[in-house]
Design an enzyme around this catalytic site. Structure first.
Site, PDB file in Angstrom:
ATOM      1  N   ASP A  20       0.836  -1.208   0.000  1.00 17.63           N
ATOM      2  CA  ASP A  20       0.000   0.000   0.000  1.00 17.63           C
ATOM      3  C   ASP A  20       0.875   1.265   0.000  1.00 17.63           C
ATOM      4  O   ASP A  20       1.982   1.252   0.542  1.00 17.63           O
ATOM      5  CB  ASP A  20      -0.890  -0.032   1.250  1.00 17.63           C
ATOM      6  CG  ASP A  20      -2.103   0.866   1.106  1.00 17.63           C
ATOM      7  OD1 ASP A  20      -2.304   1.460   0.026  1.00 17.63           O
ATOM      8  OD2 ASP A  20      -2.855   0.987   2.092  1.00 17.63           O
ATOM      9  N   HIS A  78       3.004   2.799  -8.779  1.00 19.69           N
ATOM     10  CA  HIS A  78       2.839   1.350  -8.967  1.00 19.69           C
ATOM     11  C   HIS A  78       4.089   0.769  -9.642  1.00 19.69           C
ATOM     12  O   HIS A  78       4.563  -0.309  -9.295  1.00 19.69           O
ATOM     13  CB  HIS A  78       1.603   1.062  -9.828  1.00 19.69           C
ATOM     14  CG  HIS A  78       0.312   1.520  -9.197  1.00 19.69           C
ATOM     15  ND1 HIS A  78       0.000   1.262  -7.885  1.00 19.69           N
ATOM     16  CD2 HIS A  78      -0.751   2.222  -9.692  1.00 19.69           C
ATOM     17  CE1 HIS A  78      -1.197   1.773  -7.604  1.00 19.69           C
ATOM     18  NE2 HIS A  78      -1.658   2.371  -8.679  1.00 19.69           N
ATOM     19  N   LEU A 118      10.266 -20.796  -4.887  1.00 20.62           N
ATOM     20  CA  LEU A 118       9.375 -19.816  -4.250  1.00 20.62           C
ATOM     21  C   LEU A 118       8.031 -19.824  -4.971  1.00 20.62           C
ATOM     22  O   LEU A 118       7.990 -19.755  -6.203  1.00 20.62           O
ATOM     23  CB  LEU A 118      10.001 -18.412  -4.352  1.00 20.62           C
ATOM     24  CG  LEU A 118       9.137 -17.232  -3.923  1.00 20.62           C
ATOM     25  CD1 LEU A 118       9.038 -17.150  -2.402  1.00 20.62           C
ATOM     26  CD2 LEU A 118       9.707 -15.911  -4.427  1.00 20.62           C
TER      27      LEU A 118
END
Ligand code: FPP
Length: 266
Positions: free
Chosen positions: A36, A53, A147
């Site tokens: 955020d 972003h 991962l």
């Protein structure tokens, strides 16, 4: 609680000294992140929101690199919530473009490094180009095992639970499942995160202390770490500090510590 300050004794330490502070055996097996603050990061610099972003992707890349280095096997990120569809169309289009571009340019490197991509959420609502790229990335990385990167897209925790209930009800109706077979373990098999351990640690950046409909079932016993740092500023060092703080927590899962158990005769 917001971690406004670095864990005690860490301020003067270099990044490699921070790594040395970590105990490999008790690192989280699964970290969830609510990324955020991208918009605020951009606004503070007079830039369009999408620049925030875009910069946030660099943070994501640093966190992924650190987790690979430390052997943390699962990362789940909240990239786009169901509520995010209410944002201006220009921002949604730009975000989807960013996602598609990231996957097209990074896909080879993701697979090379053993990163398996998974998605959770109502992804079928995504624009066809982004959806096709996602499906291709999921398929191409299916065999990767270093991962698991799970990306929440058009994701909402309540919808996920409702979807699971619907599937369970359908299976009961056809007789594949009996109502008395439903328990927590079975319920988890109907969630989109099935196969992943619950997150040990949730990180939310930008000073907000909310879960915002993310992984509602899975976060039941997760340690929460809220930091005022905006996501584009959350880089390797910030991630190390979060892991150190995590390792200082006392996780009891509702039990009491052995030292708190009354001794015989008392
Ligand atoms: C929240 O910041 C962030 C988002 C809604 C999008 C996060 C997406 C990325 C970091 C990039 C896309 C992901 C991938 C997997 C390539 P905000 O816009 O709500 O910030 P604000 O609260 O400051 O306005």
């Amino acid at each position: 609680m917001i971690a406004n300050s670095a864990p005690a004794g860490t301020t003067a330490l270099s990044d490699s000294e921070l790594v040395a502070r970590l105990t490999p055996d008790t690192l989280p097996r699964h970290v969830a992140i609510i990324m955020d603050g991208n918009g605020r990061w951009a606004r503070a610099r007079g830039l369009p929101r999408i620049a925030g972003h875009s910069e946030g992707i660099k943070s994501l890349q640093e966190v992924i690199a650190l987790f690979l280095e430390l052997g943390i096997p699962a990362l789940t990120i909240y990239a786009f919530s169901q509520e995010n569809w209410n944002r201006p169309a220009t921002e949604i289009t730009a975000l989807m473009g960013l996602l598609e571009h990231y996957l097209s340019t990074e896909q080879g490197r993701l697979v090379e490094r053993g990163i398996r991509l998974r998605t959770i959420g109502r992804v079928e609502m995504l624009p066809p180009g982004a959806l096709a790229r996602l499906r291709a990335s999921e398929a191409e990385s299916r065999h990767c095992d270093k991962l698991v990167l799970t990306v929440g897209l058009s994701y909402g925790g309540r919808s996920e639970i409702v979807d699971a209930v619907r599937k369970i009800a359908a299976d009961c109706k056809t007789g594949r499942l009996q109502a008395d077979e439903i328990d927590e373990g079975l319920f988890e098999q109907y969630l989109s995160t099935t196969g992943l351990p619950d997150p040990d640690l949730l990180i939310r950046t930008s000073g907000e202390s909310r879960i915002s409909n993310f992984l509602l079932w899975q976060l039941a016993y997760t340690e929460l770490y809220f930091t005022p740092t905006l996501w584009p500023d959350f880089r390797r060092r910030e991630a190390l500090l979060a892991l150190i703080e995590f390792q200082q927590r006392d996780r009891r899962f509702g039990r009491i510590k052995p030292s708190m158990t009354p001794s015989p005769g008392r």
